[in-house]
Design an enzyme around this catalytic site. Structure first.
Site, PDB file in Angstrom:
ATOM      1  N   SER A 214       0.687  -1.327   0.067  1.00  0.00           N
ATOM      2  CA  SER A 214       0.058   0.142  -0.028  1.00  0.00           C
ATOM      3  C   SER A 214       0.760   1.161   0.011  1.00  0.00           C
ATOM      4  O   SER A 214       1.919   1.346   0.554  1.00  0.00           O
ATOM      5  CB  SER A 214      -0.831   0.075   1.295  1.00  0.00           C
ATOM      6  OG  SER A 214      -1.579   1.108   1.297  1.00  0.00           O
TER       7      SER A 214
ATOM      8  N   TYR B 265      -2.768   0.444  10.004  1.00  0.00           N
ATOM      9  CA  TYR B 265      -3.007  -0.321   8.689  1.00  0.00           C
ATOM     10  C   TYR B 265      -1.593  -0.206   8.033  1.00  0.00           C
ATOM     11  O   TYR B 265      -1.190  -1.238   7.253  1.00  0.00           O
ATOM     12  CB  TYR B 265      -4.090   0.505   8.078  1.00  0.00           C
ATOM     13  CG  TYR B 265      -4.155  -0.005   6.511  1.00  0.00           C
ATOM     14  CD1 TYR B 265      -4.852  -1.080   6.025  1.00  0.00           C
ATOM     15  CD2 TYR B 265      -3.445   0.665   5.344  1.00  0.00           C
ATOM     16  CE1 TYR B 265      -4.799  -1.631   4.683  1.00  0.00           C
ATOM     17  CE2 TYR B 265      -3.640   0.054   4.113  1.00  0.00           C
ATOM     18  CZ  TYR B 265      -4.245  -0.862   3.774  1.00  0.00           C
ATOM     19  OH  TYR B 265      -4.296  -1.324   2.296  1.00  0.00           O
TER      20      TYR B 265
ATOM     21  N   GLU C 207       0.084   3.875   1.523  1.00  0.00           N
ATOM     22  CA  GLU C 207      -0.133   4.372   2.913  1.00  0.00           C
ATOM     23  C   GLU C 207       1.398   4.026   3.571  1.00  0.00           C
ATOM     24  O   GLU C 207       1.615   4.814   4.518  1.00  0.00           O
ATOM     25  CB  GLU C 207      -1.249   3.860   3.478  1.00  0.00           C
ATOM     26  CG  GLU C 207      -2.650   4.040   3.165  1.00  0.00           C
ATOM     27  CD  GLU C 207      -3.246   5.250   3.614  1.00  0.00           C
ATOM     28  OE1 GLU C 207      -2.472   5.884   4.634  1.00  0.00           O
ATOM     29  OE2 GLU C 207      -3.898   5.989   2.891  1.00  0.00           O
TER      30      GLU C 207
END
Length: 322
Positions: A126, A150, A128
């Site tokens: 990801s 996450y 992120e």
């Protein structure tokens, strides 16, 4: 003999598009969810491929469950798309984020190591993990700076992949994907919430749409093109990690304006900002550099954010306005 693929976490947007992509290439596809009997598989039904996929139950947190699935179905390729998918939810359920993403990835790697089969493994990373990129596009060498449970879990999974690849010679790769959307996104994702909201307002079913921080900016792509990148990563002579992105960043305010414009609406007349939707540690800017994937994988991403918005709006218009 056709190749066999196991998609762990087939029920989501990426799982469904990946299954369709692999079927088009002649694969025998097995897909898992936590509980096959309780899952609706709406995305597979929408794409018209549910009957072409073998569906099984796998709990990625349970080593025995993962071991049995890989041993019995003996895949040539494993795609791990399972685990918690919401950044916002990870602040409320951090333990579930770590267990489903990091421990789940570790379980798969350990099974591959113990069975000692020449299986190839793709793991969903990801953007992120990079945290806030500012205006400088992140590439494969950009340091991680995760800001959510996450992202911490995804970062851990990525380093586990690297460790097992270097230690045991396993073909394992991470696709560090930036935001990618499609009509298969559920409305808990803000992009689909915006587009469905605009369609409902146009249809007279909603008056006001409440949203969070519209000043965040993201690199948005088209999901079917991103699953093609997943497959391309698994066809290389040597496993490696790749950033998958468009290289173009726009604000959520831009996204909302374009979506409402499609329905001939002024977004400012219908959107309210709700502070409770703001995240504890928000990433303001996120943009990726896909140069390595374009060069080494010959990957193409012809759809930009405007095309993504238009196709998602078309799908919602059929649902609410026809």
């Amino acid at each position: 003999m056709s190749k066999k693929a196991l998609i762990i976490g087939i029920t989501g947007q990426d799982g469904a598009y990946l299954a369709k992509h692999l079927l088009s290439k002649g694969y025998e596809v097995t897909g898992s969810s936590r509980d096959v009997m309780a899952s609706l598989f709406n995305n597979l039904n929408t794409l018209g491929i549910r009957d072409q996929v073998n569906l099984i139950s796998v709990s990625i947190n349970d080593f025995r469950s993962v071991f049995n699935a890989i041993q019995v179905y003996d895949p040539d390729e494993i795609y791990n798309l399972a685990g918690q998918t919401s950044v916002g939810l990870s602040f409320d359920q951090p333990v579930e984020a770590i267990e489903s993403i990091a421990i789940g990835t570790l379980n798969i790697l350990e099974v591959i190591r113990l069975l000692n089969k020449p299986v190839r493994f793709y793991n969903a990373g990801s953007s992120e993990c990079f945290g806030d990129t500012g205006n400088l596009p992140a590439n494969e060498n950009t340091p991680f700076a995760p800001r959510s449970p996450y992202a911490v879990a995804k970062s851990t999974a990525k380093w586990l992949i690297n460790s097992y690849r270097e230690s045991y010679g396993i073909y394992a790769c991470t696709g560090i994907l930036f935001n990618h959307e499609s009509p298969l996104r559920p409305e808990r994702f803000v992009t689909q919430k915006i587009i469905a909201g605009a369609a409902k307002i146009k249809a007279g079913q909603l008056e006001v749409l409440q949203l969070g921080n519209l000043d965040i900016s993201r690199d948005w792509g088209w999901a079917p093109e991103y699953v093609d990148a997943m497959w391309l990563m698994m066809q290389q002579d040597k496993s490696d990690d790749f950033v998958i992105a468009t290289g173009r960043m726009e604000s959520l305010k831009y996204f909302a304006a374009k979506a409402f414009e499609y329905f001939d609406l002024d977004w400012q007349a219908h959107v309210e900002i709700e502070s409770s939707f703001f995240r504890p540690n928000e990433i303001l800017c996120s943009i990726g550099d896909p140069s390595k994937a374009i060069k080494m994988l010959n990957w193409k991403h012809p759809t930009d954010i405007d095309g993504v918005i238009e196709m998602m709006c078309e799908a919602q218009a059929k649902k609410y306005l026809n």
